[in-house]
Design an enzyme around this catalytic site. Structure first.
Site, PDB file in Angstrom:
ATOM      1  N   GLU A 222     -36.011  48.900 -26.135  1.00  0.00           N
ATOM      2  CA  GLU A 222     -35.078  48.294 -25.184  1.00  0.00           C
ATOM      3  C   GLU A 222     -35.837  47.320 -24.300  1.00  0.00           C
ATOM      4  O   GLU A 222     -36.972  47.590 -23.905  1.00  0.00           O
ATOM      5  CB  GLU A 222     -34.462  49.369 -24.297  1.00  0.00           C
ATOM      6  CG  GLU A 222     -33.546  50.305 -25.042  1.00  0.00           C
ATOM      7  CD  GLU A 222     -32.992  51.349 -24.093  1.00  0.00           C
ATOM      8  OE1 GLU A 222     -32.020  51.033 -23.400  1.00  0.00           O
ATOM      9  OE2 GLU A 222     -33.544  52.447 -24.026  1.00  0.00           O
ATOM     10  N   HIS A 246     -30.782  60.192 -29.908  1.00  0.00           N
ATOM     11  CA  HIS A 246     -30.547  59.022 -30.751  1.00  0.00           C
ATOM     12  C   HIS A 246     -31.559  58.907 -31.900  1.00  0.00           C
ATOM     13  O   HIS A 246     -31.180  58.709 -33.054  1.00  0.00           O
ATOM     14  CB  HIS A 246     -30.587  57.742 -29.918  1.00  0.00           C
ATOM     15  CG  HIS A 246     -29.686  57.785 -28.714  1.00  0.00           C
ATOM     16  ND1 HIS A 246     -28.471  58.411 -28.724  1.00  0.00           N
ATOM     17  CD2 HIS A 246     -29.830  57.278 -27.458  1.00  0.00           C
ATOM     18  CE1 HIS A 246     -27.894  58.295 -27.529  1.00  0.00           C
ATOM     19  NE2 HIS A 246     -28.707  57.614 -26.746  1.00  0.00           N
ATOM     20  N   LYS A 346     -38.723  51.631 -22.902  1.00  0.00           N
ATOM     21  CA  LYS A 346     -38.003  50.714 -22.003  1.00  0.00           C
ATOM     22  C   LYS A 346     -38.942  49.557 -21.675  1.00  0.00           C
ATOM     23  O   LYS A 346     -40.160  49.693 -21.786  1.00  0.00           O
ATOM     24  CB  LYS A 346     -37.638  51.415 -20.695  1.00  0.00           C
ATOM     25  CG  LYS A 346     -36.960  52.758 -20.838  1.00  0.00           C
ATOM     26  CD  LYS A 346     -35.483  52.632 -21.075  1.00  0.00           C
ATOM     27  CE  LYS A 346     -34.773  53.968 -20.984  1.00  0.00           C
ATOM     28  NZ  LYS A 346     -33.832  54.226 -22.044  1.00  0.00           N
TER      29      LYS A 346
HETATM   30  C1  BG6 Z   1     -28.478  56.073 -23.510  1.00  0.00           C
HETATM   31  C2  BG6 Z   1     -29.711  56.286 -22.685  1.00  0.00           C
HETATM   32  O1  BG6 Z   1     -28.104  57.255 -24.160  1.00  0.00           O
HETATM   33  O2  BG6 Z   1     -28.711  55.077 -24.501  1.00  0.00           O
HETATM   34  C3  BG6 Z   1     -30.130  54.994 -22.038  1.00  0.00           C
HETATM   35  O3  BG6 Z   1     -29.462  57.259 -21.690  1.00  0.00           O
HETATM   36  C4  BG6 Z   1     -30.277  53.900 -23.062  1.00  0.00           C
HETATM   37  O4  BG6 Z   1     -31.349  55.148 -21.323  1.00  0.00           O
HETATM   38  C5  BG6 Z   1     -29.035  53.807 -23.943  1.00  0.00           C
HETATM   39  O5  BG6 Z   1     -30.484  52.679 -22.374  1.00  0.00           O
HETATM   40  C6  BG6 Z   1     -29.250  52.857 -25.100  1.00  0.00           C
HETATM   41  O6  BG6 Z   1     -28.039  52.667 -25.783  1.00  0.00           O
HETATM   42  P1  BG6 Z   1     -27.773  51.319 -26.605  1.00  0.00           P
HETATM   43  O7  BG6 Z   1     -26.430  51.549 -27.214  1.00  0.00           O
HETATM   44  O8  BG6 Z   1     -27.807  50.208 -25.616  1.00  0.00           O
HETATM   45  O9  BG6 Z   1     -28.858  51.205 -27.610  1.00  0.00           O
END
Ligand code: BG6
EC number: 1.1.1.49
Length: 496
Positions: A222, A246, A346
């Site tokens: 991210e 995830h 992050k």
């Molecule tokens: C969330 C996390 O579950 O998923 C976040 O708590 C993260 O920290 C987010 O930023 C990322 O999701 P996506 O859909 O933007 O990849």
């Protein structure tokens, strides 16, 4: 869940539903749930008689609530909001004030829903500490019937013990068939496409195990830092926030055996088997298996970014990790000797989520004059952004003057080009529809959550024993140098 031909779209809600959002004024609801309902409304996927009930603990008139929803849709729907659609959605909506800790207040909800006659979905978009009180409240108000379903948002606990506690509280009132644990990655188009890629294409029925695959890389990077979420995130860290759910889900979809079908437990049982086969990480091997990082100051797209510790609300002494890289070994027949490398962080160089399947090199090279050592094929599955699938392969460069000269080339399928007419639905849209229809396949079974925590706990415990601070990395990079070393130790490197 899935239609059996490519042209029909039968995923329309078939029976009316009372869809209740607990914590309707919270961040998740405003950013994801309400905009998703808007999109479902727009696509006419909601049953005409479906109702949406927003629950929160603030004094708010019905009018003020609708105004609030209107404003939030303007802010969080990522396109021009159409007034007609908004009003159609608002016409279904009702606000109910409940102090979630007070069981006697749930009677107010009884006036707005009818779980005797209709599907009644309760979406717990609140802190897990409130899951128990909501279950009690629903039961107290006589709202628990076979038509009642509950949706639980993550995090389900912060370790195995606390997740068991939460699951037990919910299980006192609901059986597992009524519980829908969300991992929004399972609603993502490209994550679902992993199933299509693996189980709808004959070339991958054989090329998907230790015979042909050298190793697998899963990256969820991210670009954003922690921003204003410091309070929540610092208690969790990247391992709990991203890996436990995830990345584990992506891993299981890549590694599982073919399910018998796509129905609820077929898929979930296969995923569970993978989780149970994960080799535990121990205090003895953690330094060779896991890298823990925290971002320092840096630049992303040319703009300065503060360190994690200097973010708003930050505490200078925090040792919470914002980056994790792990070598995962799956102890089963299919994956013996094939490491899976996971990496997530992050404030990284860019937003990129992908799975890279690295094939084994060929046993003998007849193109020695062109390539001393033939690079192995790679299958790159881009999950987001710029969704698509690529295969890196070698081809002959056209021409007669040279000897047979090879060049690396990409077979590139971009979803936005191949499916230019289709809108890619948001993950929550799909998942909301699935729960309304009673399909559990894309939700996490209790056993999955607990197996996943068991493995994550092994890492947390080993970290606690080692008691070392996270390794720093500059914001805007690909993580600490140690992450490169993690693969270099195995004579491999990350896909950059
Ligand atoms: C969330 C996390 O579950 O998923 C976040 O708590 C993260 O920290 C987010 O930023 C990322 O999701 P996506 O859909 O933007 O990849």
């Amino acid at each position: 869940m899935i239609s059996d031909n490519t042209s029909c779209n039968v995923n329309v809600e078939r029976t009316p539903c009372d869809f209740t959002i607990f914590g309707v004024l919270g961040d998740l609801s405003q950013r994801n749930l309400l905009p998703s309902l808007y999109q479902l409304e727009k696509a006419t996927l909601l049953h005409p008689e479906t109702r949406v009930i927003g629950v929160a603990r603030h004094e708010l008139s019905q009018e003020a609530f609708l105004t609030e929803v209107r404003t939030k849709l303007q802010t969080f729907v990522h396109e021009e909001v159409e007034a007609v659609i908004t009003e159609r959605l608002l016409a279904r909506m009702r606000y109910v004030l409940i102090n979630l800790d007070a069981p006697e207040e749930y009677k107010r909800l009884a006036g707005a829903v009818n779980p005797q006659q209709r599907v009644f979905v309760s979406y717990f978009s609140v802190a897990p500490s409130l899951f128990g009180p909501i279950c009690t409240g629903l039961e107290h108000a006589g709202l628990v019937t076979p038509n009642t379903r509950v949706v639980l948002e993550k995090p389900i606990g912060r370790n195995l013990a606390s997740s068991i506690e939460i699951n037990d509280l919910v299980a006192k009132v609901f059986n597992e068939k009524q519980v829908y644990r969300i991992d929004h990655y399972l609603g993502k188009e490209t994550v679902m496409n992993l199933l299509a890629l693996r189980f709808a294409n004959s070339i991958f029925t054989t090329n998907w195990d230790h015979n042909t695959i050298d190793h697998v890389q899963i990256t969820v990077a991210e670009e954003v830092g922690i921003g204003s979420r410091w309070g929540y995130f610092d208690q969790a860290g990247q391992l709990r926030d991203m890996v436990q759910n995830h990345l584990m889900q992506i891993l299981t979809l890549v590694a599982m055996e073919p399910p018998v079908n796509l129905h609820d437990d077929s898929l979930r049982n296969e995923k569970l088997k993978v989780l149970k086969a994960l080799r535990p990480i121990t205090a003895k091997n953690i330094d060779k298996r896991v890298v823990r990082g925290q971002y320092g100051p840096g630049f992303i797209k040319g703009k300065p970014v503060p360190s994690y510790l200097d973010e708003k609300g930050g505490n200078i002494t925090s040792t919470t990790e914002t980056f994790v890289a792990i070598r995962v070994d799956i102890d089963n027949w299919r994956w013996a000797g094939v490491p899976f490398y996971l990496r997530t962080g992050k404030a990284m160089a860019c937003k990129r989520s992908e799975v890279v399947i690295n094939y084994k090199p060929l046993p003998h090279n007849i193109f020695y004059d062109s390539y001393r050592s033939l690079p192995a094929n790679k299958l790159i599955i881009r999950l987001q952004p710029d969704e698509g699938v690529e295969i890196e392969m070698l081809n002959k460069v056209p021409g007669i003057s040279d000897c047979l000269r090879l060049q690396r080339t990409m077979l590139d399928l971009s979803f936005s080009e191949a499916f230019s007419k289709e809108r890619i639905a948001g993950a929550y849209e799909r998942l909301i529809l699935e729960v309304m229809q009673g399909n559990q396949a894309l939700f996490i079974h209790r056993d999955e959550v607990e197996s996943s925590w068991l493995w994550i706990d092994s890492i947390q415990d080993a970290w606690a024993k080692a008691n070392e601070p996270p390794k720093p990395y500059p914001a805007g990079s690909w993580g600490p140098v140690a992450s490169v070393a993690l693969l270099a130790r195995d004579e491999r490197e990350w896909e950059e």
